[in-house]
Design a protein around this motif. Structure first.
Motif, mmCIF file in Angstrom:
data_model
loop_
_atom_site.group_PDB
_atom_site.id
_atom_site.type_symbol
_atom_site.label_atom_id
_atom_site.label_comp_id
_atom_site.label_asym_id
_atom_site.label_seq_id
_atom_site.Cartn_x
_atom_site.Cartn_y
_atom_site.Cartn_z
ATOM 1 N N MET A 1 0.748 -1.261 -0.134
ATOM 2 C CA MET A 1 0.023 -0.146 0.113
ATOM 3 C C MET A 1 0.787 1.390 0.013
ATOM 4 O O MET A 1 1.884 1.305 0.731
ATOM 5 C CB MET A 1 -1.040 0.006 1.241
ATOM 6 N N ASP B 1 1.111 4.538 1.038
ATOM 7 C CA ASP B 1 0.711 5.220 2.309
ATOM 8 C C ASP B 1 0.688 6.825 2.236
ATOM 9 O O ASP B 1 0.003 7.495 2.937
ATOM 10 C CB ASP B 1 1.268 5.034 3.656
ATOM 11 N N VAL C 1 -8.454 8.940 0.186
ATOM 12 C CA VAL C 1 -8.267 7.417 0.056
ATOM 13 C C VAL C 1 -7.084 7.362 -0.665
ATOM 14 O O VAL C 1 -6.959 8.042 -1.551
ATOM 15 C CB VAL C 1 -9.538 6.847 -0.445
ATOM 16 N N ARG C 2 -6.275 6.204 -0.210
ATOM 17 C CA ARG C 2 -5.126 5.651 -0.924
ATOM 18 C C ARG C 2 -5.014 4.536 -1.809
ATOM 19 O O ARG C 2 -6.090 3.593 -1.490
ATOM 20 C CB ARG C 2 -3.955 5.612 -0.060
ATOM 21 N N GLU D 1 -6.579 0.813 -0.667
ATOM 22 C CA GLU D 1 -7.193 1.205 0.802
ATOM 23 C C GLU D 1 -8.723 1.131 0.570
ATOM 24 O O GLU D 1 -9.046 1.439 -0.282
ATOM 25 C CB GLU D 1 -6.652 2.458 1.500
ATOM 26 N N THR D 2 -9.350 0.664 1.566
ATOM 27 C CA THR D 2 -10.865 0.825 1.558
ATOM 28 C C THR D 2 -11.258 1.531 3.005
ATOM 29 O O THR D 2 -10.914 1.385 4.221
ATOM 30 C CB THR D 2 -11.526 -0.594 2.030
ATOM 31 N N VAL D 3 -11.904 2.734 2.471
ATOM 32 C CA VAL D 3 -12.297 3.696 3.603
ATOM 33 C C VAL D 3 -14.013 3.342 3.874
ATOM 34 O O VAL D 3 -14.492 3.571 2.646
ATOM 35 C CB VAL D 3 -12.155 5.223 3.316
ATOM 36 N N ALA E 1 -8.701 1.868 -5.090
ATOM 37 C CA ALA E 1 -8.942 2.506 -3.641
ATOM 38 C C ALA E 1 -10.681 2.367 -3.551
ATOM 39 O O ALA E 1 -11.047 2.506 -4.533
ATOM 40 C CB ALA E 1 -8.527 3.875 -3.595
ATOM 41 N N ASP F 1 -9.977 -0.731 6.127
ATOM 42 C CA ASP F 1 -9.159 -0.317 6.681
ATOM 43 C C ASP F 1 -9.174 1.118 7.512
ATOM 44 O O ASP F 1 -8.774 1.035 8.659
ATOM 45 C CB ASP F 1 -8.008 0.280 5.598
ATOM 46 N N ARG F 2 -9.902 2.120 7.161
ATOM 47 C CA ARG F 2 -10.226 3.281 7.876
ATOM 48 C C ARG F 2 -11.862 3.472 7.817
ATOM 49 O O ARG F 2 -12.322 3.144 7.001
ATOM 50 C CB ARG F 2 -9.582 4.428 7.154
ATOM 51 N N THR G 1 -8.449 4.204 12.069
ATOM 52 C CA THR G 1 -8.365 2.696 11.510
ATOM 53 C C THR G 1 -9.772 2.192 11.881
ATOM 54 O O THR G 1 -10.185 2.378 12.997
ATOM 55 C CB THR G 1 -7.282 2.162 12.024
ATOM 56 N N ASN H 1 -1.734 5.060 15.204
ATOM 57 C CA ASN H 1 -2.314 5.430 13.813
ATOM 58 C C ASN H 1 -2.973 6.727 14.048
ATOM 59 O O ASN H 1 -3.530 6.953 15.025
ATOM 60 C CB ASN H 1 -3.328 4.428 13.441
#
Ligand SMILES: Nc1ncnc2c1ncn2[C@@H]1O[C@H](COP(=O)(O)OP(=O)(O)O)[C@@H](O)[C@H]1O
Ligand SMILES: [Mg+2]
Length: 337
Positions: free
Chosen positions: A1, A3, A34-35, A38-40, A211, A227-228, A242, A318
Protein backbone atom coordinates in the motif's frame (compact mmCIF):
# COMPACT_ATOMS: atom_id res chain seq x y z
CA UNK A 1 0.00 0.00 0.00
CA UNK A 2 1.23 3.44 -0.88
CA UNK A 3 0.66 5.32 2.33
CA UNK A 4 1.60 8.83 1.32
CA UNK A 5 -0.25 9.74 -1.77
CA UNK A 6 -4.04 9.95 -1.85
CA UNK A 7 -5.61 8.90 -5.10
CA UNK A 8 -8.80 10.80 -4.30
CA UNK A 9 -8.95 13.65 -1.81
CA UNK A 10 -11.95 15.64 -0.65
CA UNK A 11 -11.26 18.88 1.18
CA UNK A 12 -13.82 21.05 3.01
CA UNK A 13 -16.69 19.76 0.94
CA UNK A 14 -19.98 21.55 1.44
CA UNK A 15 -23.05 20.38 -0.45
CA UNK A 16 -26.35 22.23 -0.30
CA UNK A 17 -29.43 20.72 -1.87
CA UNK A 18 -32.32 22.89 -2.96
CA UNK A 19 -35.61 21.14 -3.46
CA UNK A 20 -38.79 23.13 -4.03
CA UNK A 21 -38.80 25.64 -1.17
CA UNK A 22 -36.25 24.28 1.32
CA UNK A 23 -32.52 23.96 1.24
CA UNK A 24 -30.57 21.30 3.08
CA UNK A 25 -26.89 21.42 3.95
CA UNK A 26 -26.39 17.69 3.39
CA UNK A 27 -22.59 17.80 3.62
CA UNK A 28 -21.01 20.39 5.87
CA UNK A 29 -17.26 20.77 5.58
CA UNK A 30 -16.09 17.20 5.12
CA UNK A 31 -12.48 16.28 4.33
CA UNK A 32 -11.13 12.81 3.67
CA UNK A 33 -8.85 11.00 1.30
CA UNK A 34 -8.21 7.48 0.13
CA UNK A 35 -5.01 5.80 -1.04
CA UNK A 36 -4.42 3.06 -3.60
CA UNK A 37 -5.34 -0.35 -2.22
CA UNK A 38 -7.10 1.15 0.77
CA UNK A 39 -10.74 0.69 1.80
CA UNK A 40 -12.34 3.60 3.62
CA UNK A 41 -15.77 2.95 5.09
CA UNK A 42 -18.23 5.79 5.59
CA UNK A 43 -20.74 5.10 8.34
CA UNK A 44 -23.54 7.04 9.99
CA UNK A 45 -27.29 6.92 10.44
CA UNK A 46 -29.65 7.23 7.54
CA UNK A 47 -29.75 10.84 6.36
CA UNK A 48 -26.27 11.69 7.62
CA UNK A 49 -25.06 12.62 4.14
CA UNK A 50 -23.18 9.48 3.08
CA UNK A 51 -24.77 9.23 -0.35
CA UNK A 52 -24.66 12.95 -1.10
CA UNK A 53 -21.02 13.13 -0.02
CA UNK A 54 -19.92 10.22 -2.20
CA UNK A 55 -22.10 10.72 -5.27
CA UNK A 56 -22.27 14.54 -5.25
CA UNK A 57 -18.73 15.27 -6.47
CA UNK A 58 -19.22 12.70 -9.23
CA UNK A 59 -22.32 14.51 -10.46
CA UNK A 60 -24.49 11.49 -9.76
CA UNK A 61 -27.17 12.90 -7.49
CA UNK A 62 -30.73 12.37 -8.69
CA UNK A 63 -32.16 14.89 -11.08
CA UNK A 64 -34.84 17.23 -9.78
CA UNK A 65 -32.75 18.61 -6.97
CA UNK A 66 -30.45 21.61 -7.36
CA UNK A 67 -26.99 20.99 -5.98
CA UNK A 68 -24.50 23.65 -4.88
CA UNK A 69 -21.04 22.41 -3.98
CA UNK A 70 -18.01 24.09 -2.48
CA UNK A 71 -14.61 22.76 -1.53
CA UNK A 72 -12.41 20.48 -3.60
CA UNK A 73 -12.43 16.87 -4.74
CA UNK A 74 -9.07 16.09 -6.32
CA UNK A 75 -8.59 13.11 -8.59
CA UNK A 76 -6.03 12.52 -11.29
CA UNK A 77 -4.69 16.05 -10.98
CA UNK A 78 -8.07 17.72 -11.43
CA UNK A 79 -10.78 19.11 -9.19
CA UNK A 80 -14.19 17.54 -9.73
CA UNK A 81 -15.99 20.45 -8.10
CA UNK A 82 -17.01 22.94 -10.74
CA UNK A 83 -15.78 20.71 -13.57
CA UNK A 84 -17.83 20.86 -16.78
CA UNK A 85 -20.21 17.96 -17.29
CA UNK A 86 -18.39 16.48 -20.30
CA UNK A 87 -15.02 16.48 -18.60
CA UNK A 88 -16.59 15.11 -15.41
CA UNK A 89 -18.30 12.32 -17.28
CA UNK A 90 -15.01 11.38 -18.96
CA UNK A 91 -13.04 11.41 -15.69
CA UNK A 92 -15.79 9.51 -13.91
CA UNK A 93 -15.89 6.82 -16.56
CA UNK A 94 -12.14 6.39 -16.70
CA UNK A 95 -11.11 6.86 -13.08
CA UNK A 96 -14.11 5.90 -10.95
CA UNK A 97 -16.23 2.79 -10.72
CA UNK A 98 -19.56 3.27 -8.99
CA UNK A 99 -21.60 0.57 -7.31
CA UNK A 100 -25.10 1.66 -6.38
CA UNK A 101 -27.56 0.13 -3.97
CA UNK A 102 -29.93 -0.52 -6.86
CA UNK A 103 -28.25 -2.24 -9.82
CA UNK A 104 -30.73 -0.73 -12.24
CA UNK A 105 -29.42 2.76 -11.52
CA UNK A 106 -26.24 1.70 -13.32
CA UNK A 107 -27.42 -0.85 -15.87
CA UNK A 108 -29.30 0.05 -19.01
CA UNK A 109 -32.48 -2.08 -19.18
CA UNK A 110 -32.50 -1.85 -22.99
CA UNK A 111 -29.04 -3.34 -23.53
CA UNK A 112 -27.66 -6.81 -23.01
CA UNK A 113 -25.33 -7.16 -20.03
CA UNK A 114 -22.13 -8.13 -21.87
CA UNK A 115 -22.22 -5.40 -24.49
CA UNK A 116 -22.73 -2.81 -21.72
CA UNK A 117 -19.52 -3.99 -20.08
CA UNK A 118 -17.64 -4.14 -23.36
CA UNK A 119 -18.78 -0.66 -24.33
CA UNK A 120 -17.51 0.73 -21.03
CA UNK A 121 -14.10 -0.87 -21.62
CA UNK A 122 -13.87 0.43 -25.20
CA UNK A 123 -14.96 3.90 -24.27
CA UNK A 124 -12.93 4.44 -21.12
CA UNK A 125 -10.11 1.88 -21.06
CA UNK A 126 -9.28 2.11 -24.77
CA UNK A 127 -9.81 -1.60 -25.47
CA UNK A 128 -10.69 -2.62 -29.00
CA UNK A 129 -13.73 -4.71 -29.83
CA UNK A 130 -12.56 -8.27 -29.22
CA UNK A 131 -10.41 -7.63 -26.11
CA UNK A 132 -13.31 -5.65 -24.62
CA UNK A 133 -15.65 -8.60 -25.25
CA UNK A 134 -13.19 -11.07 -23.74
CA UNK A 135 -12.66 -8.88 -20.69
CA UNK A 136 -16.43 -8.61 -20.20
CA UNK A 137 -16.83 -12.39 -20.22
CA UNK A 138 -13.93 -12.85 -17.85
CA UNK A 139 -15.26 -10.18 -15.48
CA UNK A 140 -18.64 -11.89 -15.38
CA UNK A 141 -16.86 -15.16 -14.62
CA UNK A 142 -14.68 -13.53 -11.93
CA UNK A 143 -17.78 -12.17 -10.27
CA UNK A 144 -19.15 -15.66 -9.94
CA UNK A 145 -21.76 -15.46 -12.67
CA UNK A 146 -22.30 -19.00 -13.97
CA UNK A 147 -22.14 -19.58 -17.71
CA UNK A 148 -20.79 -16.09 -18.50
CA UNK A 149 -20.76 -16.61 -22.29
CA UNK A 150 -24.50 -17.14 -22.09
CA UNK A 151 -25.13 -14.34 -19.57
CA UNK A 152 -23.21 -11.98 -21.82
CA UNK A 153 -26.22 -12.03 -24.13
CA UNK A 154 -28.88 -11.59 -21.46
CA UNK A 155 -30.86 -8.49 -20.69
CA UNK A 156 -30.91 -7.19 -17.09
CA UNK A 157 -34.53 -8.29 -16.62
CA UNK A 158 -33.49 -11.86 -17.35
CA UNK A 159 -31.22 -11.98 -14.31
CA UNK A 160 -31.89 -12.43 -10.58
CA UNK A 161 -31.17 -9.70 -8.00
CA UNK A 162 -27.91 -11.25 -6.83
CA UNK A 163 -26.69 -11.77 -10.42
CA UNK A 164 -27.61 -8.20 -11.35
CA UNK A 165 -25.65 -6.91 -8.38
CA UNK A 166 -22.64 -8.86 -9.63
CA UNK A 167 -23.16 -7.60 -13.18
CA UNK A 168 -23.22 -4.03 -11.89
CA UNK A 169 -19.94 -4.57 -10.05
CA UNK A 170 -18.50 -6.01 -13.27
CA UNK A 171 -19.68 -2.86 -15.04
CA UNK A 172 -18.06 -0.67 -12.38
CA UNK A 173 -14.77 -2.52 -12.92
CA UNK A 174 -14.95 -2.75 -16.71
CA UNK A 175 -13.01 0.45 -17.34
CA UNK A 176 -10.33 -0.57 -14.81
CA UNK A 177 -11.00 2.30 -12.41
CA UNK A 178 -8.57 3.57 -9.80
CA UNK A 179 -11.27 4.38 -7.28
CA UNK A 180 -14.35 2.33 -6.55
CA UNK A 181 -17.24 4.13 -4.87
CA UNK A 182 -19.75 1.71 -3.39
CA UNK A 183 -22.94 3.05 -1.82
CA UNK A 184 -24.43 0.32 0.36
CA UNK A 185 -23.60 -2.25 -2.32
CA UNK A 186 -24.91 -5.28 -0.50
CA UNK A 187 -27.80 -3.97 1.55
CA UNK A 188 -30.45 -5.67 -0.56
CA UNK A 189 -28.72 -9.05 -0.59
CA UNK A 190 -28.83 -11.97 1.79
CA UNK A 191 -25.88 -12.49 4.12
CA UNK A 192 -24.15 -15.24 2.11
CA UNK A 193 -24.23 -13.40 -1.21
CA UNK A 194 -23.21 -10.22 0.60
CA UNK A 195 -20.13 -11.89 2.05
CA UNK A 196 -19.21 -13.38 -1.35
CA UNK A 197 -19.56 -10.04 -3.10
CA UNK A 198 -17.49 -8.18 -0.51
CA UNK A 199 -14.79 -10.83 -0.79
CA UNK A 200 -14.78 -10.44 -4.58
CA UNK A 201 -14.45 -6.69 -4.32
CA UNK A 202 -11.57 -7.18 -1.92
CA UNK A 203 -9.77 -9.67 -4.16
CA UNK A 204 -10.02 -7.45 -7.20
CA UNK A 205 -9.03 -4.44 -5.15
CA UNK A 206 -5.88 -6.19 -3.93
CA UNK A 207 -4.91 -7.33 -7.39
CA UNK A 208 -5.46 -4.00 -9.07
CA UNK A 209 -4.56 -1.67 -6.18
CA UNK A 210 -7.92 0.07 -6.42
CA UNK A 211 -8.99 2.46 -3.66
CA UNK A 212 -12.45 1.75 -2.29
CA UNK A 213 -14.85 4.16 -0.61
CA UNK A 214 -17.52 1.99 0.93
CA UNK A 215 -20.71 3.50 2.30
CA UNK A 216 -22.42 1.16 4.69
CA UNK A 217 -24.49 1.16 7.83
CA UNK A 218 -23.45 -2.41 8.54
CA UNK A 219 -20.76 -2.48 11.22
CA UNK A 220 -20.07 -6.14 10.44
CA UNK A 221 -19.12 -5.11 6.91
CA UNK A 222 -16.83 -2.41 8.28
CA UNK A 223 -15.15 -4.91 10.58
CA UNK A 224 -14.53 -7.36 7.76
CA UNK A 225 -13.29 -5.09 4.96
CA UNK A 226 -12.40 -1.54 6.02
CA UNK A 227 -8.93 -0.19 6.70
CA UNK A 228 -10.19 3.17 7.86
CA UNK A 229 -13.58 4.47 8.97
CA UNK A 230 -15.16 7.89 8.70
CA UNK A 231 -18.11 8.46 11.03
CA UNK A 232 -20.49 11.01 9.62
CA UNK A 233 -23.09 12.78 11.71
CA UNK A 234 -25.50 15.32 10.22
CA UNK A 235 -23.15 16.03 7.33
CA UNK A 236 -20.02 16.41 9.44
CA UNK A 237 -17.17 14.07 10.34
CA UNK A 238 -17.47 13.14 14.02
CA UNK A 239 -14.57 10.73 14.13
CA UNK A 240 -12.11 9.09 11.78
CA UNK A 241 -9.50 6.42 12.36
CA UNK A 242 -8.39 2.93 11.52
CA UNK A 243 -11.23 0.40 11.51
CA UNK A 244 -9.55 -1.33 14.41
CA UNK A 245 -9.39 1.83 16.54
CA UNK A 246 -12.86 3.08 15.68
CA UNK A 247 -14.53 -0.28 16.27
CA UNK A 248 -12.65 -1.40 19.35
CA UNK A 249 -12.14 1.93 21.12
CA UNK A 250 -14.50 4.53 19.72
CA UNK A 251 -14.16 7.86 21.49
CA UNK A 252 -16.82 10.16 20.06
CA UNK A 253 -20.09 9.87 22.00
CA UNK A 254 -21.92 9.43 18.70
CA UNK A 255 -19.66 6.62 17.52
CA UNK A 256 -20.04 4.94 20.89
CA UNK A 257 -23.80 5.18 20.60
CA UNK A 258 -23.75 3.94 17.02
CA UNK A 259 -21.70 0.89 17.95
CA UNK A 260 -23.79 0.19 21.04
CA UNK A 261 -26.93 0.27 18.91
CA UNK A 262 -25.86 -2.59 16.65
CA UNK A 263 -25.73 -6.26 17.59
CA UNK A 264 -22.21 -7.15 18.70
CA UNK A 265 -20.23 -7.49 15.50
CA UNK A 266 -17.48 -9.49 17.17
CA UNK A 267 -19.65 -12.38 18.30
CA UNK A 268 -22.49 -14.39 16.91
CA UNK A 269 -24.65 -13.75 19.89
CA UNK A 270 -26.95 -10.83 19.42
CA UNK A 271 -26.26 -8.19 22.02
CA UNK A 272 -29.11 -6.11 23.32
CA UNK A 273 -29.83 -3.36 20.86
CA UNK A 274 -29.67 0.10 22.37
CA UNK A 275 -30.69 3.01 20.18
CA UNK A 276 -29.20 6.45 20.65
CA UNK A 277 -32.12 8.47 22.05
CA UNK A 278 -33.40 11.32 19.91
CA UNK A 279 -33.13 12.13 16.22
CA UNK A 280 -30.49 13.82 14.09
CA UNK A 281 -31.00 17.59 13.86
CA UNK A 282 -32.76 19.23 11.00
CA UNK A 283 -30.22 20.16 8.38
CA UNK A 284 -32.48 22.90 7.19
CA UNK A 285 -31.86 25.34 10.04
CA UNK A 286 -28.19 25.35 10.93
CA UNK A 287 -27.51 25.96 14.61
CA UNK A 288 -24.02 26.86 15.76
CA UNK A 289 -22.21 24.33 17.90
CA UNK A 290 -22.01 20.56 17.86
CA UNK A 291 -24.72 18.88 15.78
CA UNK A 292 -24.87 15.99 18.25
CA UNK A 293 -25.33 18.18 21.36
CA UNK A 294 -29.04 17.44 21.84
CA UNK A 295 -28.46 13.69 21.96
CA UNK A 296 -25.15 13.65 23.75
CA UNK A 297 -24.56 12.26 27.24
CA UNK A 298 -21.50 14.45 27.71
CA UNK A 299 -23.01 17.73 26.53
CA UNK A 300 -21.74 20.92 28.18
CA UNK A 301 -22.91 24.51 27.61
CA UNK A 302 -19.86 25.26 25.44
CA UNK A 303 -20.88 22.50 23.00
CA UNK A 304 -23.75 24.62 21.73
CA UNK A 305 -21.63 27.67 21.10
CA UNK A 306 -18.92 26.55 18.69
CA UNK A 307 -18.58 23.90 16.08
CA UNK A 308 -16.18 21.32 17.53
CA UNK A 309 -12.98 21.28 15.48
CA UNK A 310 -11.85 17.97 14.03
CA UNK A 311 -8.59 17.41 15.88
CA UNK A 312 -5.92 14.78 15.42
CA UNK A 313 -5.31 12.84 18.61
CA UNK A 314 -2.78 10.19 19.62
CA UNK A 315 -5.13 7.30 20.35
CA UNK A 316 -2.83 4.59 19.04
CA UNK A 317 0.13 4.63 16.70
CA UNK A 318 -2.29 5.46 13.89
CA UNK A 319 -3.78 8.83 13.02
CA UNK A 320 -7.15 9.45 14.62
CA UNK A 321 -9.39 12.46 14.20
CA UNK A 322 -12.06 13.49 16.64
CA UNK A 323 -14.55 16.35 16.72
CA UNK A 324 -15.21 16.45 20.46
CA UNK A 325 -13.15 18.76 22.69
CA UNK A 326 -15.06 17.45 25.72
CA UNK A 327 -13.83 13.88 25.27
CA UNK A 328 -10.33 15.12 24.51
CA UNK A 329 -10.27 17.08 27.75
CA UNK A 330 -12.01 14.52 29.96
CA UNK A 331 -10.12 11.48 28.76
CA UNK A 332 -6.83 13.34 28.59
CA UNK A 333 -6.16 12.50 24.93
CA UNK A 334 -3.01 14.05 23.67
CA UNK A 335 -3.43 16.25 20.65
CA UNK A 336 -1.18 15.35 17.81
CA UNK A 337 0.56 18.35 16.33
N1 LIG B 1 -33.07 14.20 -3.61
C1 LIG B 1 -33.05 14.88 -2.45
N2 LIG B 1 -33.80 15.98 -2.27
C2 LIG B 1 -33.77 16.67 -1.09
N3 LIG B 1 -33.02 16.33 -0.05
C3 LIG B 1 -32.25 15.25 -0.15
C4 LIG B 1 -32.20 14.46 -1.35
N4 LIG B 1 -31.33 13.44 -1.18
C5 LIG B 1 -30.85 13.59 0.08
N5 LIG B 1 -31.40 14.66 0.69
C6 LIG B 1 -31.12 15.14 2.07
O1 LIG B 1 -29.70 15.19 2.25
C7 LIG B 1 -29.33 14.67 3.50
C8 LIG B 1 -28.32 13.55 3.31
O2 LIG B 1 -28.93 12.48 2.64
P1 LIG B 1 -28.14 11.18 2.19
O3 LIG B 1 -26.79 11.55 1.70
O4 LIG B 1 -29.03 10.46 1.25
O5 LIG B 1 -27.99 10.38 3.57
P2 LIG B 1 -27.46 8.88 3.78
O6 LIG B 1 -26.94 8.37 2.49
O7 LIG B 1 -26.43 9.01 4.85
O8 LIG B 1 -28.65 8.11 4.28
C9 LIG B 1 -30.61 14.24 4.19
O9 LIG B 1 -30.97 15.26 5.08
C10 LIG B 1 -31.62 14.13 3.08
O10 LIG B 1 -32.90 14.48 3.54
MG1 LIG C 1 -27.52 6.75 1.36
Amino acid sequence: MNDDKPIYAIENLIIDLYATSVSVRAVDGVSFSVRPGETVAVVGESGSGKTVMTLGPLGLLPEGVTVAMRGTAQADGSDLIGMGSRQLSELRGRYFGVIFQDPMSALNPMLKIGPQLARQARRFAGLSHEPARRQAVSLLARLGIPDPEDRYHRYPHEMSGGMLQRAMIALALAARPRVLIADEPTTALDATVQAQILELIRQIQREEGIAVVLVTHDIGVVASVADRVIVLYAGQVAEEGTAMDVLTRPVHPYTRGLLASVPDFRSDERATTREIPGLPPSQIRLEPGCRFADRCELVEPGCRKHRPPLQTISLSANPHRLACPVVIRRDGHRLHV
